[in-house]
Write an enzyme that holds these catalytic residues in place. Structure first.
Site, PDB file in Angstrom:
ATOM      1  N   GLY A  15       0.822  -1.211   0.000  1.00  0.00           N
ATOM      2  CA  GLY A  15       0.000   0.000   0.000  1.00  0.00           C
ATOM      3  C   GLY A  15       0.856   1.260   0.000  1.00  0.00           C
ATOM      4  CG  ASN A  89      -1.803  -8.091   7.329  1.00  0.00           C
ATOM      5  OD1 ASN A  89      -2.586  -7.145   7.280  1.00  0.00           O
ATOM      6  ND2 ASN A  89      -1.501  -8.689   8.461  1.00  0.00           N
ATOM      7  N   PRO A  91      -1.980 -13.339   5.452  1.00  0.00           N
ATOM      8  CG  PRO A  91      -1.810 -13.347   7.776  1.00  0.00           C
ATOM      9  CD  PRO A  91      -2.451 -12.625   6.641  1.00  0.00           C
ATOM     10  CD  GLU A 163       9.250  -6.736   0.704  1.00  0.00           C
ATOM     11  OE1 GLU A 163      10.195  -6.721   1.503  1.00  0.00           O
ATOM     12  OE2 GLU A 163       8.152  -7.247   0.960  1.00  0.00           O
ATOM     13  CG  ASN A 222       4.206 -14.351  -6.096  1.00  0.00           C
ATOM     14  OD1 ASN A 222       4.848 -13.662  -6.880  1.00  0.00           O
ATOM     15  ND2 ASN A 222       3.675 -13.868  -4.992  1.00  0.00           N
ATOM     16  CB  CYS A 274       4.506 -13.082  -1.306  1.00  0.00           C
ATOM     17  SG  CYS A 274       3.802 -11.612  -0.541  1.00  0.00           S
ATOM     18  CG  PHE A 275       8.282 -16.531  -3.758  1.00  0.00           C
ATOM     19  CD1 PHE A 275       7.452 -15.650  -4.435  1.00  0.00           C
ATOM     20  CD2 PHE A 275       9.577 -16.698  -4.213  1.00  0.00           C
ATOM     21  CE1 PHE A 275       7.905 -14.937  -5.542  1.00  0.00           C
ATOM     22  CE2 PHE A 275      10.048 -15.994  -5.322  1.00  0.00           C
ATOM     23  CZ  PHE A 275       9.213 -15.115  -5.980  1.00  0.00           C
ATOM     24  NE  ARG A 344       6.958  -9.030   5.462  1.00  0.00           N
ATOM     25  CZ  ARG A 344       5.992  -8.370   4.820  1.00  0.00           C
ATOM     26  NH1 ARG A 344       4.745  -8.444   5.262  1.00  0.00           N
ATOM     27  NH2 ARG A 344       6.250  -7.656   3.754  1.00  0.00           N
ATOM     28  NE  ARG A 431      20.793 -15.035  -0.483  1.00  0.00           N
ATOM     29  CZ  ARG A 431      19.499 -14.969  -0.730  1.00  0.00           C
ATOM     30  NH1 ARG A 431      19.042 -15.081  -1.961  1.00  0.00           N
ATOM     31  NH2 ARG A 431      18.638 -14.818   0.250  1.00  0.00           N
TER      32      ARG A 431
HETATM   33  P1  NAD Z   1       1.907  -5.566   5.405  1.00  0.00           P
HETATM   34  O1  NAD Z   1       1.698  -6.468   6.549  1.00  0.00           O
HETATM   35  O2  NAD Z   1       3.223  -4.845   5.250  1.00  0.00           O
HETATM   36  O3  NAD Z   1       0.776  -4.413   5.402  1.00  0.00           O
HETATM   37  C1  NAD Z   1      -0.577  -4.669   5.600  1.00  0.00           C
HETATM   38  C2  NAD Z   1      -1.154  -3.544   6.459  1.00  0.00           C
HETATM   39  O4  NAD Z   1      -2.563  -3.708   6.539  1.00  0.00           O
HETATM   40  C3  NAD Z   1      -0.640  -3.533   7.901  1.00  0.00           C
HETATM   41  O5  NAD Z   1      -0.006  -2.293   8.179  1.00  0.00           O
HETATM   42  C4  NAD Z   1      -1.904  -3.727   8.755  1.00  0.00           C
HETATM   43  O6  NAD Z   1      -1.899  -2.991   9.958  1.00  0.00           O
HETATM   44  C5  NAD Z   1      -2.987  -3.228   7.813  1.00  0.00           C
HETATM   45  N1  NAD Z   1      -4.313  -3.730   8.138  1.00  0.00           N
HETATM   46  C6  NAD Z   1      -4.700  -4.999   8.404  1.00  0.00           C
HETATM   47  N2  NAD Z   1      -6.016  -5.057   8.635  1.00  0.00           N
HETATM   48  C7  NAD Z   1      -6.495  -3.801   8.517  1.00  0.00           C
HETATM   49  C8  NAD Z   1      -7.785  -3.224   8.636  1.00  0.00           C
HETATM   50  N3  NAD Z   1      -8.850  -3.983   8.904  1.00  0.00           N
HETATM   51  N4  NAD Z   1      -7.906  -1.897   8.449  1.00  0.00           N
HETATM   52  C9  NAD Z   1      -6.834  -1.132   8.160  1.00  0.00           C
HETATM   53  N5  NAD Z   1      -5.591  -1.626   8.024  1.00  0.00           N
HETATM   54  C10 NAD Z   1      -5.419  -2.945   8.206  1.00  0.00           C
HETATM   55  O7  NAD Z   1       1.588  -6.415   4.099  1.00  0.00           O
HETATM   56  P2  NAD Z   1       2.171  -6.198   2.607  1.00  0.00           P
HETATM   57  O8  NAD Z   1       3.514  -6.807   2.477  1.00  0.00           O
HETATM   58  O9  NAD Z   1       1.964  -4.776   2.224  1.00  0.00           O
HETATM   59  O10 NAD Z   1       1.168  -7.125   1.783  1.00  0.00           O
HETATM   60  C11 NAD Z   1      -0.182  -6.762   1.593  1.00  0.00           C
HETATM   61  C12 NAD Z   1      -0.775  -7.686   0.539  1.00  0.00           C
HETATM   62  O11 NAD Z   1      -0.082  -7.512  -0.707  1.00  0.00           O
HETATM   63  C13 NAD Z   1      -0.671  -9.177   0.863  1.00  0.00           C
HETATM   64  O12 NAD Z   1      -1.813  -9.823   0.379  1.00  0.00           O
HETATM   65  C14 NAD Z   1       0.547  -9.620   0.063  1.00  0.00           C
HETATM   66  O13 NAD Z   1       0.460 -10.970  -0.289  1.00  0.00           O
HETATM   67  C15 NAD Z   1       0.452  -8.761  -1.169  1.00  0.00           C
HETATM   68  N6  NAD Z   1       1.727  -8.489  -1.852  1.00  0.00           N
HETATM   69  C16 NAD Z   1       2.851  -8.196  -1.137  1.00  0.00           C
HETATM   70  C17 NAD Z   1       4.041  -7.884  -1.797  1.00  0.00           C
HETATM   71  C18 NAD Z   1       5.292  -7.545  -1.048  1.00  0.00           C
HETATM   72  O14 NAD Z   1       6.319  -7.370  -1.686  1.00  0.00           O
HETATM   73  N7  NAD Z   1       5.301  -7.431   0.259  1.00  0.00           N
HETATM   74  C19 NAD Z   1       4.059  -7.828  -3.199  1.00  0.00           C
HETATM   75  C20 NAD Z   1       2.874  -8.111  -3.892  1.00  0.00           C
HETATM   76  C21 NAD Z   1       1.719  -8.433  -3.213  1.00  0.00           C
HETATM   77  C1  UGA Z   2       8.279 -11.596  -5.286  1.00  0.00           C
HETATM   78  C2  UGA Z   2       7.962 -11.442  -6.775  1.00  0.00           C
HETATM   79  O1  UGA Z   2       9.194 -11.285  -7.506  1.00  0.00           O
HETATM   80  C3  UGA Z   2       7.073 -10.224  -7.028  1.00  0.00           C
HETATM   81  O2  UGA Z   2       6.720 -10.169  -8.408  1.00  0.00           O
HETATM   82  C4  UGA Z   2       5.803 -10.357  -6.163  1.00  0.00           C
HETATM   83  O3  UGA Z   2       4.985  -9.216  -6.325  1.00  0.00           O
HETATM   84  C5  UGA Z   2       6.197 -10.504  -4.710  1.00  0.00           C
HETATM   85  O4  UGA Z   2       7.053 -11.667  -4.565  1.00  0.00           O
HETATM   86  C6  UGA Z   2       5.022 -10.742  -3.812  1.00  0.00           C
HETATM   87  O5  UGA Z   2       3.978 -11.163  -4.235  1.00  0.00           O
HETATM   88  O6  UGA Z   2       5.260 -10.500  -2.625  1.00  0.00           O
HETATM   89  P1  UGA Z   2       9.970 -10.477  -3.581  1.00  0.00           P
HETATM   90  O7  UGA Z   2       9.573 -11.602  -2.699  1.00  0.00           O
HETATM   91  O8  UGA Z   2       9.942  -9.096  -3.037  1.00  0.00           O
HETATM   92  O9  UGA Z   2       9.028 -10.456  -4.889  1.00  0.00           O
HETATM   93  O10 UGA Z   2      11.453 -10.715  -4.112  1.00  0.00           O
HETATM   94  P2  UGA Z   2      12.092 -11.630  -5.258  1.00  0.00           P
HETATM   95  O11 UGA Z   2      13.082 -10.817  -5.971  1.00  0.00           O
HETATM   96  O12 UGA Z   2      11.088 -12.321  -6.079  1.00  0.00           O
HETATM   97  O13 UGA Z   2      12.899 -12.706  -4.415  1.00  0.00           O
HETATM   98  C7  UGA Z   2      12.231 -13.686  -3.640  1.00  0.00           C
HETATM   99  C8  UGA Z   2      13.251 -14.635  -3.029  1.00  0.00           C
HETATM  100  O14 UGA Z   2      13.813 -15.483  -4.022  1.00  0.00           O
HETATM  101  C9  UGA Z   2      14.424 -13.924  -2.358  1.00  0.00           C
HETATM  102  O15 UGA Z   2      14.744 -14.586  -1.164  1.00  0.00           O
HETATM  103  C10 UGA Z   2      15.537 -14.051  -3.367  1.00  0.00           C
HETATM  104  O16 UGA Z   2      16.807 -14.003  -2.794  1.00  0.00           O
HETATM  105  C11 UGA Z   2      15.234 -15.425  -3.964  1.00  0.00           C
HETATM  106  N1  UGA Z   2      15.775 -15.601  -5.315  1.00  0.00           N
HETATM  107  C12 UGA Z   2      15.309 -14.829  -6.335  1.00  0.00           C
HETATM  108  C13 UGA Z   2      16.724 -16.566  -5.551  1.00  0.00           C
HETATM  109  O17 UGA Z   2      17.141 -17.281  -4.633  1.00  0.00           O
HETATM  110  N2  UGA Z   2      17.205 -16.737  -6.828  1.00  0.00           N
HETATM  111  C14 UGA Z   2      16.758 -15.968  -7.870  1.00  0.00           C
HETATM  112  O18 UGA Z   2      17.248 -16.184  -9.013  1.00  0.00           O
HETATM  113  C15 UGA Z   2      15.802 -14.999  -7.612  1.00  0.00           C
END
Ligand code: NAD
Ligand code: UGA
Length: 453
Positions: A15, A89, A91, A163, A222, A274-275, A344, A431
């Site tokens: 967000g 989130n 989870p 990230e 993913n 996420c993975f 995480r 790595r």
């Molecule tokens: P996060 O835990 O960092 O953030 C989620 C936020 O939502 C928290 O700050 C929490 O307090 C808030 N929240 C929960 N319930 C709430 C409510 N009822 N009202 C208001 N706020 C509330 O999670 P994130 O990493 O941002 O992931 C969010 C979603 O996006 C997940 O479904 C995740 O799978 C997906 N996603 C994450 C990534 C990533 O790189 N982290 C990438 C793509 C998709």
């Molecule tokens: C991953 C996806 O790449 C995003 O597209 C997706 O939005 C996100 O998950 C999600 O849904 O949360 P992220 O987890 O932030 O993104 O990072 P990645 O770059 O994908 O790496 C994931 C893990 O795989 C890391 O631990 C990384 O070190 C490992 N990795 C990645 C390897 O071990 N080898 C590789 O070749 C690539």
């Protein structure tokens, strides 16, 4: 023209950066990001943002208090918004039916119920969180249970940012995916969301589909990425037995344009929030829909990942005369990947816990993740210290385990490090980041992944 108001519920890793980039690229929209977590919102409003992401500070500085606002006033945000993104989130469930696999949708459901409670008119609700396929159906039932007879349109717009590269991924996405109902109202809602991204994303990169395809595509993307990592890591084990070199194998295999060169790096395993959760969710869904063979196929990706971390620790033990008890081990890197403070599901957690079980003494250094590392290992028993300075971590160490591919580790003075360590000095490069030949010449016993030193 009145300014359109966007609300995002959930100010986390998705967000926060997503809305910052939308605000930056769309000055004509007013964007508010809300969260239940007051500390997080206060941090978004301060100079010390709650997450570390390269380039994020600059984007936030440009937009904050111009057309980007952070608040805990969820009811007001809901009342005023035209479009609501939900990025809370999701989870893995830790209790009850589906524990350990299914997604825990309680936070999503609570946001849907808050929307029902506070909305005075119909709105577009965008699923930004990663969700099981067909979640929009449940969302729709909850939203339409409102006694005021309001009509909502649900859109699926999953996020693909990674990230560490979030800002670039958001500014130059490979694709933006927007799914909606195949009704005239659904199509109009899709176009409203397309109009946001079209401010900076070329139209041909914006894909529109039905709701279910969009929801499922996120899980599949993913799963396919994680599967590549597990496939390569499985072959790294075979390389270590046969003197093939995993870097040479993946470089040559990846030259086939059908395979592609990216995402083929051998490692101690994938981490990140996420993975694992998304694959387990896919596994759960396949089981739920009566497809056990499909479930088993995908579950193997996670099993292989756990195996890789165990194998790494096994290699350390074997090299160090079958015992690490009482030995100091410097852990270089704790984040799940470079350029983030996020830990995480970091494979470093599993590696450190296994080393502690073997009674090793850990000296952990990470440029950005020490705070999170402390929390992750809060309940772990053993001798652990956290070092801001990598040279402190290696002082008197028997071994180094490099667990995150931080670029800064390449620039360390390994001659100095060697002199600070016990001998024989072991270095396990989880790595394949470092120049192994050079380390060998200094005197290290080097153990890379999937290749001879
Ligand atoms: P996060 O835990 O960092 O953030 C989620 C936020 O939502 C928290 O700050 C929490 O307090 C808030 N929240 C929960 N319930 C709430 C409510 N009822 N009202 C208001 N706020 C509330 O999670 P994130 O990493 O941002 O992931 C969010 C979603 O996006 C997940 O479904 C995740 O799978 C997906 N996603 C994450 C990534 C990533 O790189 N982290 C990438 C793509 C998709
Ligand atoms: C991953 C996806 O790449 C995003 O597209 C997706 O939005 C996100 O998950 C999600 O849904 O949360 P992220 O987890 O932030 O993104 O990072 P990645 O770059 O994908 O790496 C994931 C893990 O795989 C890391 O631990 C990384 O070190 C490992 N990795 C990645 C390897 O071990 N080898 C590789 O070749 C690539």
């Amino acid at each position: 023209m009145t300014t359109k108001k966007i609300l995002c519920i959930g100010a986390g890793y998705v967000g926060g950066p997503t809305m910052a980039v939308i605000a930056d690229r769309c000055p004509q929209y007013q964007i508010t990001v809300v969260d239940l977590n007051e500390k997080r919102i206060a941090a978004w409003n301060s100079d010390e943002l709650p997450i570390y992401e390269p380039g994020l500070e600059e984007v936030v500085a440009r937009c904050r208090n111009r057309n980007l606002f952070y608040s805990t006033d969820i009811p007001k945000g809901i009342r005023e918004a035209d479009i609501i993104f939900v990025s809370v989130n999701t989870p893995t469930k830790t209790f009850g039916c589906g524990a350990g696999r299914a997604a825990d949708l309680q936070y999503l459901e609570k946001t849907a119920r808050a929307i029902v409670e506070y909305a005075d008119e119909g709105k577009i609700v965008v699923e930004k969180s990663t969700l099981p396929v067909r979640t929009a159906q449940a969302m729709s039932r909850i939203l339409h249970s409102n006694p005021k007879g309001l009509k909502f349109q649900i859109i699926s717009n999953p996020e693909f940012l990674a990230e560490g590269t979030a800002i670039n991924d958001l500014e130059n996405p490979d694709r933006v995916l927007i799914g909606g109902m195949e009704t005239p109202e659904g199509q109009r809602a899709i176009e409203e969301v397309v109009a946001i991204y079209a401010n900076w994303v070329p139209r041909e990169r914006i894909i529109t589909t039905n709701l279910w395809s969009s929801e499922l595509t996120k899980l599949v993307s993913n799963a396919l990425l994680a599967q590549r990592v597990s496939s390569v890591n499985s072959i790294s084990a075979l390389c270590e037995k046969t003197e093939a070199n995993i870097n040479e194998v993946t470089a040559a295999a990846g030259r086939d344009s059908r395979i592609g060169a990216k995402f083929l790096k051998a490692s101690i395993g994938f981490g990140g929030s996420c993975f694992k959760k998304d694959i387990l969710n896919l596994v759960y869904l396949c089981g739920y829909y009566g497809l056990p063979e499909v479930a088993e196929y995908w579950e193997q990706v996670v099993r292989m990942n756990d195996y890789q971390a165990r194998r790494f620790v096994g290699n350390m033990l074997a090299a160090m005369f079958n015992t690490v008890a009482d030995k100091k081990i410097a852990i270089l890197g704790f984040a799940f990947k470079a350029n983030t403070g996020d830990t995480r599901e970091s494979p470093a957690i599993a590696v450190c816990c296994q080393l502690l079980e073997e009674h090793a003494r850990l000296r952990i250094h990470d440029p950005k993740a020490l705070g999170n590392a402390r929390l992750d290992l809060e309940d772990a028993e053993g001798d652990i210290s956290y070092c801001e300075d990598p040279y402190d971590a290696v002082k008197g160490a028997h071994a180094i385990a490099l667990l995150t591919e931080w670029d800064s580790f390449r620039k360390l003075d390994f001659r100095r490090i060697y002199d600070l360590m016990e001998k024989p000095a072991f270095l396990f490069d989880g790595r394949n980041l470092l120049d192994h030949r050079k380390l060998y010449e200094i005197g290290f016993n080097v153990y890379p992944i999937g290749q001879k030193a």
